[in-house]
Design a protein around this motif. Structure first.
Motif, PDB file in Angstrom:
ATOM      1  N   TRP A   1       7.132   7.806  -5.890  1.00  0.00           N
ATOM      2  CA  TRP A   1       6.850   9.119  -5.306  1.00  0.00           C
ATOM      3  C   TRP A   1       5.816   9.872  -6.142  1.00  0.00           C
ATOM      4  O   TRP A   1       4.826  10.394  -5.614  1.00  0.00           O
ATOM      5  CB  TRP A   1       8.145   9.924  -5.208  1.00  0.00           C
ATOM      6  CG  TRP A   1       7.970  11.315  -4.667  1.00  0.00           C
ATOM      7  CD1 TRP A   1       7.539  12.417  -5.343  1.00  0.00           C
ATOM      8  CD2 TRP A   1       8.200  11.742  -3.321  1.00  0.00           C
ATOM      9  NE1 TRP A   1       7.491  13.508  -4.515  1.00  0.00           N
ATOM     10  CE2 TRP A   1       7.892  13.122  -3.266  1.00  0.00           C
ATOM     11  CE3 TRP A   1       8.644  11.107  -2.175  1.00  0.00           C
ATOM     12  CZ2 TRP A   1       8.024  13.865  -2.101  1.00  0.00           C
ATOM     13  CZ3 TRP A   1       8.774  11.852  -1.010  1.00  0.00           C
ATOM     14  CH2 TRP A   1       8.462  13.212  -0.978  1.00  0.00           C
TER      15      TRP A   1
ATOM     16  N   HIS B   1       0.850  -1.197   0.000  1.00  0.00           N
ATOM     17  CA  HIS B   1       0.000   0.000   0.000  1.00  0.00           C
ATOM     18  C   HIS B   1       0.886   1.248   0.000  1.00  0.00           C
ATOM     19  O   HIS B   1       1.021   1.926   1.025  1.00  0.00           O
ATOM     20  CB  HIS B   1      -0.915   0.010   1.224  1.00  0.00           C
ATOM     21  CG  HIS B   1      -1.862  -1.146   1.284  1.00  0.00           C
ATOM     22  ND1 HIS B   1      -3.066  -1.156   0.608  1.00  0.00           N
ATOM     23  CD2 HIS B   1      -1.777  -2.340   1.910  1.00  0.00           C
ATOM     24  CE1 HIS B   1      -3.683  -2.301   0.834  1.00  0.00           C
ATOM     25  NE2 HIS B   1      -2.925  -3.039   1.616  1.00  0.00           N
ATOM     26  N   PRO B   2       1.507   1.577  -1.135  1.00  0.00           N
ATOM     27  CA  PRO B   2       2.474   2.687  -1.161  1.00  0.00           C
ATOM     28  C   PRO B   2       1.912   4.016  -0.676  1.00  0.00           C
ATOM     29  O   PRO B   2       2.601   4.755   0.039  1.00  0.00           O
ATOM     30  CB  PRO B   2       2.878   2.760  -2.640  1.00  0.00           C
ATOM     31  CG  PRO B   2       2.630   1.388  -3.169  1.00  0.00           C
ATOM     32  CD  PRO B   2       1.432   0.888  -2.433  1.00  0.00           C
ATOM     33  N   ARG B   3       0.688   4.338  -1.037  1.00  0.00           N
ATOM     34  CA  ARG B   3       0.134   5.625  -0.609  1.00  0.00           C
ATOM     35  C   ARG B   3       0.074   5.696   0.918  1.00  0.00           C
ATOM     36  O   ARG B   3       0.365   6.727   1.523  1.00  0.00           O
ATOM     37  CB  ARG B   3      -1.256   5.830  -1.221  1.00  0.00           C
ATOM     38  CG  ARG B   3      -1.828   7.230  -0.995  1.00  0.00           C
ATOM     39  CD  ARG B   3      -3.139   7.405  -1.740  1.00  0.00           C
ATOM     40  NE  ARG B   3      -2.965   7.273  -3.173  1.00  0.00           N
ATOM     41  CZ  ARG B   3      -2.577   8.262  -3.973  1.00  0.00           C
ATOM     42  NH1 ARG B   3      -2.312   9.455  -3.465  1.00  0.00           N
ATOM     43  NH2 ARG B   3      -2.451   8.059  -5.267  1.00  0.00           N
ATOM     44  N   ARG B   4      -0.301   4.585   1.533  1.00  0.00           N
ATOM     45  CA  ARG B   4      -0.343   4.527   2.991  1.00  0.00           C
ATOM     46  C   ARG B   4       1.060   4.665   3.575  1.00  0.00           C
ATOM     47  O   ARG B   4       1.246   5.306   4.616  1.00  0.00           O
ATOM     48  CB  ARG B   4      -0.973   3.200   3.418  1.00  0.00           C
ATOM     49  CG  ARG B   4      -1.151   3.033   4.908  1.00  0.00           C
ATOM     50  CD  ARG B   4      -1.789   1.688   5.210  1.00  0.00           C
ATOM     51  NE  ARG B   4      -3.119   1.573   4.633  1.00  0.00           N
ATOM     52  CZ  ARG B   4      -3.797   0.435   4.553  1.00  0.00           C
ATOM     53  NH1 ARG B   4      -3.259  -0.686   4.985  1.00  0.00           N
ATOM     54  NH2 ARG B   4      -5.002   0.414   4.028  1.00  0.00           N
TER      55      ARG B   4
ATOM     56  N   PHE C   1       3.580   6.409   2.480  1.00  0.00           N
ATOM     57  CA  PHE C   1       4.006   7.809   2.503  1.00  0.00           C
ATOM     58  C   PHE C   1       3.292   8.588   3.610  1.00  0.00           C
ATOM     59  O   PHE C   1       3.918   9.349   4.355  1.00  0.00           O
ATOM     60  CB  PHE C   1       3.754   8.456   1.142  1.00  0.00           C
ATOM     61  CG  PHE C   1       4.679   7.968   0.066  1.00  0.00           C
ATOM     62  CD1 PHE C   1       6.035   8.229   0.129  1.00  0.00           C
ATOM     63  CD2 PHE C   1       4.199   7.236  -1.006  1.00  0.00           C
ATOM     64  CE1 PHE C   1       6.905   7.776  -0.851  1.00  0.00           C
ATOM     65  CE2 PHE C   1       5.053   6.772  -2.002  1.00  0.00           C
ATOM     66  CZ  PHE C   1       6.410   7.043  -1.925  1.00  0.00           C
ATOM     67  N   ALA C   2       1.992   8.403   3.731  1.00  0.00           N
ATOM     68  CA  ALA C   2       1.238   9.129   4.759  1.00  0.00           C
ATOM     69  C   ALA C   2       1.679   8.710   6.155  1.00  0.00           C
ATOM     70  O   ALA C   2       1.858   9.551   7.051  1.00  0.00           O
ATOM     71  CB  ALA C   2      -0.260   8.887   4.570  1.00  0.00           C
TER      72      ALA C   2
ATOM     73  N   THR D   1       3.632   8.823  -8.164  1.00  0.00           N
ATOM     74  CA  THR D   1       2.324   8.166  -8.254  1.00  0.00           C
ATOM     75  C   THR D   1       1.567   8.175  -6.934  1.00  0.00           C
ATOM     76  O   THR D   1       0.341   8.322  -6.916  1.00  0.00           O
ATOM     77  CB  THR D   1       2.497   6.707  -8.719  1.00  0.00           C
ATOM     78  OG1 THR D   1       3.212   6.688  -9.955  1.00  0.00           O
ATOM     79  CG2 THR D   1       1.141   6.032  -8.908  1.00  0.00           C
ATOM     80  N   HIS D   2       2.282   8.042  -5.813  1.00  0.00           N
ATOM     81  CA  HIS D   2       1.599   7.765  -4.549  1.00  0.00           C
ATOM     82  C   HIS D   2       1.841   8.776  -3.427  1.00  0.00           C
ATOM     83  O   HIS D   2       1.092   8.775  -2.451  1.00  0.00           O
ATOM     84  CB  HIS D   2       2.017   6.382  -4.025  1.00  0.00           C
ATOM     85  CG  HIS D   2       1.712   5.259  -4.956  1.00  0.00           C
ATOM     86  ND1 HIS D   2       0.428   4.821  -5.203  1.00  0.00           N
ATOM     87  CD2 HIS D   2       2.534   4.479  -5.709  1.00  0.00           C
ATOM     88  CE1 HIS D   2       0.463   3.818  -6.066  1.00  0.00           C
ATOM     89  NE2 HIS D   2       1.723   3.587  -6.388  1.00  0.00           N
ATOM     90  N   ALA D   3       2.871   9.609  -3.511  1.00  0.00           N
ATOM     91  CA  ALA D   3       3.241  10.424  -2.348  1.00  0.00           C
ATOM     92  C   ALA D   3       2.264  11.554  -2.074  1.00  0.00           C
ATOM     93  O   ALA D   3       2.115  11.987  -0.923  1.00  0.00           O
ATOM     94  CB  ALA D   3       4.649  10.986  -2.521  1.00  0.00           C
ATOM     95  N   GLY D   4       1.611  12.068  -3.118  1.00  0.00           N
ATOM     96  CA  GLY D   4       0.715  13.199  -2.914  1.00  0.00           C
ATOM     97  C   GLY D   4       1.449  14.488  -2.621  1.00  0.00           C
ATOM     98  O   GLY D   4       0.868  15.440  -2.080  1.00  0.00           O
TER      99      GLY D   4
END
Length: 480
Positions: free
Chosen positions: A366, A314-317, A319-320, A368-371
């Protein structure tokens, strides 16, 4: 049959697996007494089926290892509702695999819920069915109060229907991992944690020293400003393990729980190599005392690597949560961004990137998922940023300087050993720079790249390997 250390304990397998009530109590002294009774009875593996927040936590009162035989003590939470059954396909199998693996290596398991009557018998019944017992025979071995409780009817039906696989298979689920792929992943996870600890231990020998004023090190020799024994690691590894323990126990990012574990580390030497808190910085100590982040340096970056290990799918998770983990002790935006970049590098390494692909793959993750704008990544690790090797030595507080030094060392060296020796023999912030390098390089190259002599010397290696396996199991488990 041997007696139970707590009133409602019930042996499922004598001297191996017991189910029972929650060991915590309203008064800490009573909780400690109950835990001591379980430890005295030989229990070293605690599986908690209660949900987060359902009962006051007790796992922070567990010792790191048993006093009599030195076996490390493990706590795992796998929540099931009191009168519920698992809803996520594969979750019961996962619990049973935890039991099987713990028994295989000699742990004595205490499996508990709240009252010791409901969900523990559900799991125990499935365990007995897995062992080959027929449904009626399995139910007969369980607590009679559960067998006649109308509220447990759904759980009894689950046990009766259990066949060693999920009752309602998910036809859309990913196929099982190829064993060869699983071996590679396990090597990367163990490399990440063993690599972190070895590097931290080696760097502690040269920390704050000036190149040319000390004999270059070539192994885990101990010494340094704290006069450590060979293989002893310090704050970078210990705080990372606190994060790992919290993630595994809470099954989510819980900053308050992480802070509580840091306090246990500072006050009681929790999850340390020597039983003592070593290397805590003034900024971290002040943050814990004030219950608010103070900021001060890049030490928090290694925590992002642990977040990546726990939630790699879960890359987005990742980063958060990396940003949230840093914020427990550091309010710096620069440290937060550097930690997120480090998480991207770790994700790329776990994903199988080669050394020459690492920066590009991390940048893709980064963007794609970091926001967060990709320009932050490019300023930190673009071609111009890492083309010239940064100056090491001294005491740096710039997280991006530390990040560039680690990446430059990784790109300039041929493997884990050569890179680590290069970075720690530059002195300065050697333990931090070494830890960041070792954590990432260990995941990139796998545990086999770490010299066997170093793996043999590093303290608490069995605990580190167990954490690695549990993080891998968590990363592969189905999760919302």
């Amino acid at each position: 049959m041997p007696s139970a250390p707590l009133p409602y304990g019930h042996w499922i397998e004598p001297q191996r697996l017991m189910v029972g009530e929650y060991p915590g109590a309203a008064v800490i002294a009573e909780t400690q007494a109950r835990i001591d009774a379980l430890l005295a009875a030989g229990f070293s593996y605690f599986i908690d089926l209660t949900e987060a927040g359902e009962r006051p936590p007790y796992d922070h009162l567990l010792p790191e290892a048993r006093a009599d035989d030195g076996r490390y003590v493990i706590y795992v939470r796998k929540a099931i509702g009191e009168h519920a059954v698992p809803l996520v396909p594969g979750s019961m199998e996962e619990i049973l695999e935890y039991i099987a693996r713990a028994l295989e290596v000699g742990h004595r398991i205490y499996l508990h819920g709240g009252t010791g009557i409901g969900r523990v018998n559900l799991v125990a019944g499935c365990w007995l069915r897995r062992a080959g017992l027929a449904a009626d025979a399995a139910l007969e071995r369980l607590n009679p109060l559960w067998r006649c409780n109308p509220q447990a009817e759904r759980q009894r039906q689950y046990v009766q229907a259990w066949s060693g696989r999920a009752l309602e298979p998910d036809v859309d689920a990913d196929p099982p991992l190829d064993p060869a792929v699983l071996r590679i992943l396990r090597s990367r996870y163990q490399g990440g944690l063993i690599g972190l600890a070895c590097a931290d231990a080696m760097g502690a020998s040269t920390q704050f020293r000036t190149p040319g004023h000390f004999a270059p090190v070539s192994g885990l020799i101990g010494g340094g400003q704290w006069q450590l024994p060979p293989g002893a690691w310090t704050d970078d590894t210990a705080m990372s393990l606190c994060v790992a323990e919290s993630l595994l126990a809470m099954e989510s990012m819980d900053p308050a729980d992480q802070r509580r574990r840091y306090l246990e580390w500072r006050q009681r030497g929790h999850l340390t190599s020597t039983g003592q808190c070593i290397g805590i910085t003034a900024a971290v100590s002040a943050s814990l005392s004030r219950e608010a982040p103070v900021g001060g340096g890049p030490e928090a970056m290694t925590r992002a690597g642990i977040i990546a290990l726990f939630s790699a799918s879960h890359p987005r998770r990742v980063f958060a949560w990396s940003a949230a983990a840093v914020a427990v002790t550091d309010a710096s935006v620069a440290v937060r961004n550097a930690a997120m970049i480090y998480a991207a590098l770790m994700l790329a390494a776990l994903g199988g990137a080669r050394r020459d692909e690492l920066l590009a793959d991390a940048r893709d993750l980064w963007s794609t998922h970091a926001g967060v704008p990709v320009g932050i990544y490019d300023v930190a690790l673009g071609d111009g940023a890492v083309r010239t090797r940064p100056v090491a030595g001294g005491r740096h507080t710039d997280p991006f300087a530390a990040l560039r030094l680690v990446v430059a060392t990784l790109l300039d060296s041929e493997g884990y050993r050569d890179g680590l020796l290069a970075i720690v023999n530059e002195g300065g912030e050697a333990d931090l720079h070494g830890a960041l390098f070792g954590h990432l390089a260990g995941a990139l190259y796998g545990v086999e790249a770490i010299p066997p002599a170093w793996r043999a010397v590093v303290l608490r290696g069995a605990m580190l390997r167990d954490f690695a396996d549990r993080l891998l199991a968590a990363a592969l488990a189905p999760r919302d």
